[in-house]
Write a protein that holds these residues in place. Structure first.
Motif, PDB file in Angstrom:
ATOM      1  N   PRO A   1       0.823  -1.198   0.000  1.00 57.21           N
ATOM      2  CA  PRO A   1       0.000   0.000   0.000  1.00 57.21           C
ATOM      3  C   PRO A   1       0.853   1.242   0.000  1.00 57.21           C
ATOM      4  CG  PRO A   1       0.001  -1.052   2.152  1.00 57.21           C
ATOM      5  CD  PRO A   1       0.654  -1.993   1.208  1.00 57.21           C
ATOM      6  N   ALA A   2       0.454   2.214  -0.799  1.00 57.39           N
ATOM      7  CA  ALA A   2       1.193   3.474  -0.868  1.00 57.39           C
ATOM      8  C   ALA A   2       0.884   4.325   0.350  1.00 57.39           C
ATOM      9  CB  ALA A   2       0.800   4.224  -2.140  1.00 57.39           C
ATOM     10  N   ALA A   3       1.814   5.190   0.688  1.00 58.06           N
ATOM     11  CA  ALA A   3       1.578   6.096   1.805  1.00 58.06           C
ATOM     12  C   ALA A   3       0.442   7.031   1.463  1.00 58.06           C
ATOM     13  CB  ALA A   3       2.844   6.900   2.089  1.00 58.06           C
TER      14      ALA A   3
ATOM     15  N   ARG B   1       6.087   6.033  14.562  1.00 47.89           N
ATOM     16  CA  ARG B   1       5.064   7.052  14.758  1.00 47.89           C
ATOM     17  C   ARG B   1       4.059   6.999  13.611  1.00 47.89           C
ATOM     18  NH1 ARG B   1       6.933  12.141  14.152  1.00 47.89           N
ATOM     19  NH2 ARG B   1       8.866  11.448  13.150  1.00 47.89           N
ATOM     20  N   MET B   2       2.782   6.999  13.949  1.00 47.73           N
ATOM     21  CA  MET B   2       1.726   7.115  12.952  1.00 47.73           C
ATOM     22  C   MET B   2       1.392   8.593  12.794  1.00 47.73           C
ATOM     23  SD  MET B   2      -0.942   3.968  13.629  1.00 47.73           S
ATOM     24  CE  MET B   2      -0.417   2.268  13.405  1.00 47.73           C
ATOM     25  N   MET B   3       1.448   9.071  11.545  1.00 42.43           N
ATOM     26  CA  MET B   3       1.240  10.492  11.297  1.00 42.43           C
ATOM     27  C   MET B   3      -0.254  10.780  11.170  1.00 42.43           C
ATOM     28  SD  MET B   3       4.298  11.018  11.660  1.00 42.43           S
ATOM     29  CE  MET B   3       4.307  12.800  11.451  1.00 42.43           C
TER      30      MET B   3
ATOM     31  N   ILE C   1      -1.931   3.849   6.693  1.00 46.29           N
ATOM     32  CA  ILE C   1      -1.558   4.975   7.545  1.00 46.29           C
ATOM     33  C   ILE C   1      -0.089   5.305   7.335  1.00 46.29           C
ATOM     34  CG2 ILE C   1      -1.344   5.776   9.938  1.00 46.29           C
ATOM     35  CD1 ILE C   1      -3.607   3.820  10.645  1.00 46.29           C
ATOM     36  N   GLU C   2       0.198   6.581   7.147  1.00 52.12           N
ATOM     37  CA  GLU C   2       1.574   7.033   6.987  1.00 52.12           C
ATOM     38  C   GLU C   2       2.335   6.841   8.299  1.00 52.12           C
ATOM     39  OE1 GLU C   2       3.996  11.195   5.998  1.00 52.12           O
ATOM     40  OE2 GLU C   2       1.789  11.107   5.879  1.00 52.12           O
ATOM     41  N   ILE C   3       3.557   6.300   8.212  1.00 44.74           N
ATOM     42  CA  ILE C   3       4.365   6.079   9.405  1.00 44.74           C
ATOM     43  C   ILE C   3       5.774   6.614   9.182  1.00 44.74           C
ATOM     44  CG2 ILE C   3       3.067   4.121  10.307  1.00 44.74           C
ATOM     45  CD1 ILE C   3       4.979   2.239   8.942  1.00 44.74           C
ATOM     46  N   GLU C   4       6.427   6.996  10.273  1.00 47.36           N
ATOM     47  CA  GLU C   4       7.778   7.533  10.212  1.00 47.36           C
ATOM     48  C   GLU C   4       8.620   6.969  11.351  1.00 47.36           C
ATOM     49  OE1 GLU C   4       7.949  11.782  10.014  1.00 47.36           O
ATOM     50  OE2 GLU C   4       6.858  11.893   8.107  1.00 47.36           O
ATOM     51  N   ASP C   5       9.946   7.136  11.197  1.00 49.33           N
ATOM     52  CA  ASP C   5      10.911   6.725  12.234  1.00 49.33           C
ATOM     53  C   ASP C   5      10.662   5.280  12.681  1.00 49.33           C
ATOM     54  OD1 ASP C   5      11.931   9.293  12.097  1.00 49.33           O
ATOM     55  OD2 ASP C   5      10.670  10.021  13.726  1.00 49.33           O
TER      56      ASP C   5
END
Length: 215
Positions: A14-16, A44-46, A61-65
């Motif tokens: 899935p794409a961000a 982290r969920m943005m 869901i976009e996620i980071e770190d």
């Protein structure tokens, strides 16, 4: 480490989500600790909403770190810089705190629990077992969690989660969100032992309750 849990799904990963964190009104996101069938993801969920609300939308869901490691803890967490989004369908458990719950005041949250019935349960969501307390509306029974619902995740309060004989991340957690798509069994237990309540001596006074049917 290959993104094995993503390869199980048909089609590309899935794409961000197109909307950015700034557009969602948050620059920091919400910390999450999630378990797929094989992996533990930490990052982290943005999102601007509560975790449970975002997950129940059933959208990537976009996620980071993000860091990750095998679910069994056999290796330490390592960076997963290539993982930019996560699909709620891939998460079996999300280990979290009060930020997983609806945005209510303390009084509203207490009132909500007063109007619900608490059950101490063990939920089987292979390969995991979660023990804690669920709150259900009067007339609902724990095995109703196996039925279809508009909510994809059910919150288990003051919960511990295990993979085999290993307790995950030391627990207990304020809340463990369990993906109902993976639920295979629900059992009423004593949360102190994780075992069924001992049946009291003597004959039944009549009628059948949920505990009797679960035996």
């Amino acid at each position: 480490m290959p993104f094995d849990f993503l390869k199980r799904r048909k089609g590309p990963a899935p794409a961000a989500p197109a909307s950015s964190a700034a557009a969602k009104g948050t620059s920091e996101g919400i910390p999450f600790d999630g378990m797929t069938e094989d992996w533990r993801l930490v990052g982290r969920m943005m999102i601007a909403s509560r975790l449970s609300d975002a997950l129940n939308k059933r959208e990537p869901i976009e996620i980071e770190d993000v860091t990750w490691a095998p679910a069994d803890g056999s290796q330490p967490l390592a960076p997963a810089s290539g993982l930019k989004s996560v699909d709620p369908y891939d998460l079996v458990l999300v280990l979290t705190g009060d930020d997983s719950l609806p945005d209510l005041s303390a009084e509203e949250r207490t009132a909500l629990k007063v109007h619900k019935v608490s059950y101490e349960v063990a939920l089987e969501a292979p390969p995991y077992r979660v023990i804690g307390t669920v709150y259900l509306y009067p007339g609902s029974e724990p095995d109703s969690l196996l039925q279809r619902s508009s909510d994809m995740f059910v919150p288990v309060i003051d919960a511990t989660a295990t993979l085999g004989q290993v307790q995950i991340s030391g627990g207990p957690f304020t809340t463990v969100l369990v993906n109902r798509q993976y639920l295979r069994g629900v059992e009423q237990v004593d949360v102190r032992t994780g075992e069924r309540h001992e049946k009291l001596p003597g004959a039944s006074m009549g009628g059948v309750n949920w505990t009797d049917r679960a035996r």
